[in-house]
Design a protein around this motif. Structure first.
Motif, mmCIF file in Angstrom:
data_model
loop_
_atom_site.group_PDB
_atom_site.id
_atom_site.type_symbol
_atom_site.label_atom_id
_atom_site.label_comp_id
_atom_site.label_asym_id
_atom_site.label_seq_id
_atom_site.Cartn_x
_atom_site.Cartn_y
_atom_site.Cartn_z
ATOM 1 N N GLU A 184 -6.618 9.961 48.743
ATOM 2 C CA GLU A 184 -7.691 10.821 48.243
ATOM 3 C C GLU A 184 -7.589 12.247 48.770
ATOM 4 O OE1 GLU A 184 -10.839 12.515 46.389
ATOM 5 O OE2 GLU A 184 -9.724 10.689 45.883
ATOM 6 N N THR A 185 -7.114 12.438 49.981
ATOM 7 C CA THR A 185 -6.978 13.793 50.517
ATOM 8 C C THR A 185 -6.049 14.629 49.649
ATOM 9 O OG1 THR A 185 -7.298 12.967 52.766
ATOM 10 C CG2 THR A 185 -6.320 15.153 52.542
ATOM 11 N N ILE A 186 -4.939 14.044 49.224
ATOM 12 C CA ILE A 186 -3.982 14.760 48.383
ATOM 13 C C ILE A 186 -4.567 14.996 46.998
ATOM 14 C CG2 ILE A 186 -1.725 14.562 47.252
ATOM 15 C CD1 ILE A 186 -0.758 13.125 49.816
ATOM 16 N N ARG A 187 -5.232 13.996 46.455
ATOM 17 C CA ARG A 187 -5.846 14.173 45.143
ATOM 18 C C ARG A 187 -6.915 15.265 45.188
ATOM 19 N NH1 ARG A 187 -7.851 8.730 42.518
ATOM 20 N NH2 ARG A 187 -7.900 10.127 40.720
ATOM 21 N N ALA A 188 -7.666 15.326 46.288
ATOM 22 C CA ALA A 188 -8.780 16.269 46.376
ATOM 23 C C ALA A 188 -8.305 17.719 46.388
ATOM 24 C CB ALA A 188 -9.614 15.976 47.617
ATOM 25 N N ILE A 189 -7.289 18.032 47.194
ATOM 26 C CA ILE A 189 -6.867 19.438 47.246
ATOM 27 C C ILE A 189 -6.236 19.871 45.926
ATOM 28 C CG2 ILE A 189 -6.625 19.475 49.755
ATOM 29 C CD1 ILE A 189 -3.610 19.369 49.420
ATOM 30 N N ASN A 190 -5.574 18.943 45.250
ATOM 31 C CA ASN A 190 -5.020 19.267 43.933
ATOM 32 C C ASN A 190 -6.128 19.401 42.891
ATOM 33 O OD1 ASN A 190 -1.852 19.208 43.802
ATOM 34 N ND2 ASN A 190 -2.432 17.619 45.262
ATOM 35 N N ARG A 191 -7.142 18.572 42.978
ATOM 36 C CA ARG A 191 -8.253 18.635 42.023
ATOM 37 C C ARG A 191 -9.015 19.950 42.157
ATOM 38 N NH1 ARG A 191 -10.079 13.978 43.055
ATOM 39 N NH2 ARG A 191 -11.515 14.538 44.742
ATOM 40 N N VAL A 192 -9.323 20.346 43.390
ATOM 41 C CA VAL A 192 -10.071 21.584 43.606
ATOM 42 C C VAL A 192 -9.253 22.796 43.161
ATOM 43 C CG1 VAL A 192 -10.993 23.092 45.410
ATOM 44 C CG2 VAL A 192 -11.533 20.649 45.423
ATOM 45 N N HIS A 193 -7.964 22.784 43.489
ATOM 46 C CA HIS A 193 -7.129 23.913 43.082
ATOM 47 C C HIS A 193 -7.026 24.001 41.570
ATOM 48 C CE1 HIS A 193 -3.318 26.423 43.087
ATOM 49 N NE2 HIS A 193 -4.145 27.102 43.847
ATOM 50 N N HIS A 194 -6.883 22.882 40.910
ATOM 51 C CA HIS A 194 -6.804 22.861 39.447
ATOM 52 C C HIS A 194 -8.067 23.461 38.818
ATOM 53 C CE1 HIS A 194 -6.218 21.532 35.345
ATOM 54 N NE2 HIS A 194 -7.275 20.748 35.420
ATOM 55 N N GLN A 195 -9.221 23.133 39.374
ATOM 56 C CA GLN A 195 -10.477 23.651 38.817
ATOM 57 C C GLN A 195 -10.537 25.174 38.908
ATOM 58 O OE1 GLN A 195 -13.243 21.410 41.205
ATOM 59 N NE2 GLN A 195 -13.027 19.565 39.968
ATOM 60 N N ASP A 196 -10.147 25.729 40.037
ATOM 61 C CA ASP A 196 -10.163 27.188 40.182
ATOM 62 C C ASP A 196 -9.069 27.854 39.350
ATOM 63 O OD1 ASP A 196 -12.278 27.008 41.929
ATOM 64 O OD2 ASP A 196 -11.073 27.285 43.744
ATOM 65 N N GLU A 197 -7.898 27.236 39.317
ATOM 66 C CA GLU A 197 -6.764 27.866 38.624
ATOM 67 C C GLU A 197 -6.975 27.940 37.123
ATOM 68 O OE1 GLU A 197 -3.753 29.369 40.245
ATOM 69 O OE2 GLU A 197 -5.607 29.347 41.402
ATOM 70 N N SER A 198 -7.821 27.097 36.574
ATOM 71 C CA SER A 198 -8.075 27.190 35.131
ATOM 72 C C SER A 198 -8.653 28.561 34.789
ATOM 73 C CB SER A 198 -9.029 26.073 34.685
ATOM 74 O OG SER A 198 -10.301 26.197 35.320
ATOM 75 N N ARG A 199 -9.501 29.107 35.667
ATOM 76 C CA ARG A 199 -10.031 30.458 35.450
ATOM 77 C C ARG A 199 -8.956 31.519 35.673
ATOM 78 N NH1 ARG A 199 -14.053 28.172 38.576
ATOM 79 N NH2 ARG A 199 -13.390 29.317 40.435
ATOM 80 N N HIS A 200 -8.180 31.345 36.727
ATOM 81 C CA HIS A 200 -7.155 32.338 37.051
ATOM 82 C C HIS A 200 -6.101 32.414 35.950
ATOM 83 C CE1 HIS A 200 -8.044 32.079 41.667
ATOM 84 N NE2 HIS A 200 -9.131 32.194 40.927
ATOM 85 N N ILE A 201 -5.727 31.268 35.407
ATOM 86 C CA ILE A 201 -4.719 31.256 34.350
ATOM 87 C C ILE A 201 -5.251 31.926 33.087
ATOM 88 C CG2 ILE A 201 -3.457 29.715 32.780
ATOM 89 C CD1 ILE A 201 -3.110 27.824 35.231
ATOM 90 N N ALA A 202 -6.497 31.649 32.742
ATOM 91 C CA ALA A 202 -7.090 32.293 31.566
ATOM 92 C C ALA A 202 -7.145 33.812 31.748
ATOM 93 C CB ALA A 202 -8.497 31.739 31.325
ATOM 94 N N PHE A 203 -7.501 34.251 32.943
ATOM 95 C CA PHE A 203 -7.548 35.675 33.269
ATOM 96 C C PHE A 203 -6.155 36.293 33.196
ATOM 97 C CE2 PHE A 203 -7.393 38.840 36.851
ATOM 98 C CZ PHE A 203 -8.208 39.812 36.281
ATOM 99 N N GLY A 204 -5.191 35.652 33.847
ATOM 100 C CA GLY A 204 -3.832 36.177 33.870
ATOM 101 C C GLY A 204 -3.213 36.263 32.496
ATOM 102 N N ALA A 205 -3.490 35.278 31.646
ATOM 103 C CA ALA A 205 -2.926 35.296 30.297
ATOM 104 C C ALA A 205 -3.431 36.501 29.509
ATOM 105 C CB ALA A 205 -3.269 33.999 29.566
ATOM 106 N N GLN A 206 -4.698 36.843 29.684
ATOM 107 C CA GLN A 206 -5.232 38.015 28.979
ATOM 108 C C GLN A 206 -4.597 39.309 29.489
ATOM 109 O OE1 GLN A 206 -6.980 38.324 26.380
ATOM 110 N NE2 GLN A 206 -7.757 36.249 26.082
ATOM 111 N N LEU A 207 -4.422 39.426 30.805
ATOM 112 C CA LEU A 207 -3.796 40.634 31.349
ATOM 113 C C LEU A 207 -2.359 40.766 30.867
ATOM 114 C CD1 LEU A 207 -4.989 40.912 35.070
ATOM 115 C CD2 LEU A 207 -6.136 41.669 32.983
ATOM 116 N N VAL A 208 -1.602 39.678 30.936
ATOM 117 C CA VAL A 208 -0.188 39.731 30.544
ATOM 118 C C VAL A 208 -0.066 40.048 29.055
ATOM 119 C CG1 VAL A 208 1.896 38.334 30.256
ATOM 120 C CG2 VAL A 208 0.638 38.259 32.415
#
Length: 295
Positions: A184-208
């Motif tokens: 669960e520790t490994i799943r948790a850090i990947n889950r939290v990062h995935h949730q935040d990165e969905s915003r970052h990826i959407a933002f980055g795609a618009q800039l690029v």
């Protein structure tokens, strides 16, 4: 950066910034209180989803003992999170250079959330490595020598590096967050990062997307050709970093350099690389940077 060299953002970028800034504020959490850190990862546990391990599908995998294989999942996990730490540090430096500078007034509100969240991501990835691996692997990222780029090309390649890095990382995050075979520790850090990165990826795609439009409109074919070449090289270099001599050595594999060469050359691996980079290549084809594959 001078005003003359600054990018011009369109309404689509402005709308995305407003939407994603609100989402970041509404979804904020305290990462320092979000995780439970057990004393150790259980003996015999996988540290990485099996289809993400670099020997998956290769002839070399059959040569490993079960102990070596489990050790490899551990050290490839440490390599992956170390890559995150080093990659985040670089991308934060590039964003800091641009925040509150002429031409970046529109994306700056989200830059603040981006920097705060990436700093927290760097913390919990490093915390995992230091707690359970006792170290971070060194940064072995490759530099691409060449002529000093124009400000327009530099902006495009910088935000492309950030976007490509995040998309590849998210391929791993989303898979491991959903993998019930992992602790669960490994799943948790990947889950939290995935949730935040969905915003970052959407933002980055618009800039690029907007930066590529500006580059094309400038009409310098040498610059656009350099941009296309850079994207191909950076995607390939990012894949190469997943094959870590440090991880093979720490897993107890003899002659880790030769082992890396064999695994990379295995005919099973190109399909895996295609899966890892599929979203990235689709995006760059859609905006016109990469060629559409022949039918």
């Amino acid at each position: 950066m001078t005003t003359a060299a600054a990018p011009v953002w369109d309404e689509e970028v402005a709308t995305a910034v407003a939407r994603l800034t609100t989402a970041a504020e509404n979804e904020y959490y305290n990462p320092y209180q979000a995780f439970e850190w057990p004393e150790s990862i259980p003996d015999g546990a996988l540290w990485m989803s099996e289809d993400l391990v670099t020997v998956h599908g290769t002839e070399a995998a059959a040569e490993l003992t079960r102990e070596q294989y489990l050790a490899l999942t551990k050290w490839e996990s440490i390599n992956f999170y170390s890559l995150n730490v080093h990659g985040i540090r670089e991308l934060m430096q590039e964003v800091v250079r641009r925040i509150h500078t002429p031409g970046y007034e529109i994306p700056t509100p989200f830059f603040h959330h981006f920097l705060g969240e990436e700093n927290e991501h760097m913390w919990f990835f490093a915390e995992f490595c230091l707690r359970y691996g006792g170290k971070l692997f060194p940064n072995r990222a490759m530099a691409f020598p060449g002529d000093k780029p124009s400000p327009q090309l530099d902006n495009f390649t910088v935000f492309s590096r950030i976007l490509i890095f995040e998309q590849i990382v998210d391929h791993f995050n989303s898979r491991m967050a959903a993998d019930a075979a992992l602790p669960e520790t490994i799943r948790a850090i990947n889950r939290v990062h995935h949730q935040d990165e969905s915003r970052h990826i959407a933002f980055g795609a618009q800039l690029v997307r907007a930066l590529w439009q500006r580059l094309v409109e400038a009409g310098d074919e040498r610059e656009t050709a350099a941009a296309r070449s850079y994207i191909e090289k950076y995607i390939n270099a990012s894949i190469q970093q997943l094959y870590s001599v440090d991880a093979y050595r720490d897993a107890g594999i003899p002659d880790p350099f030769a082992f890396r060469a064999r695994v990379l050359a295995d005919p099973a691996r190109p399909a895996v690389h295609d899966a890892i980079t599929a979203r990235t290549r689709t995006f760059y084809r859609r905006i016109g940077v990469l060629d559409t594959p022949a039918a």
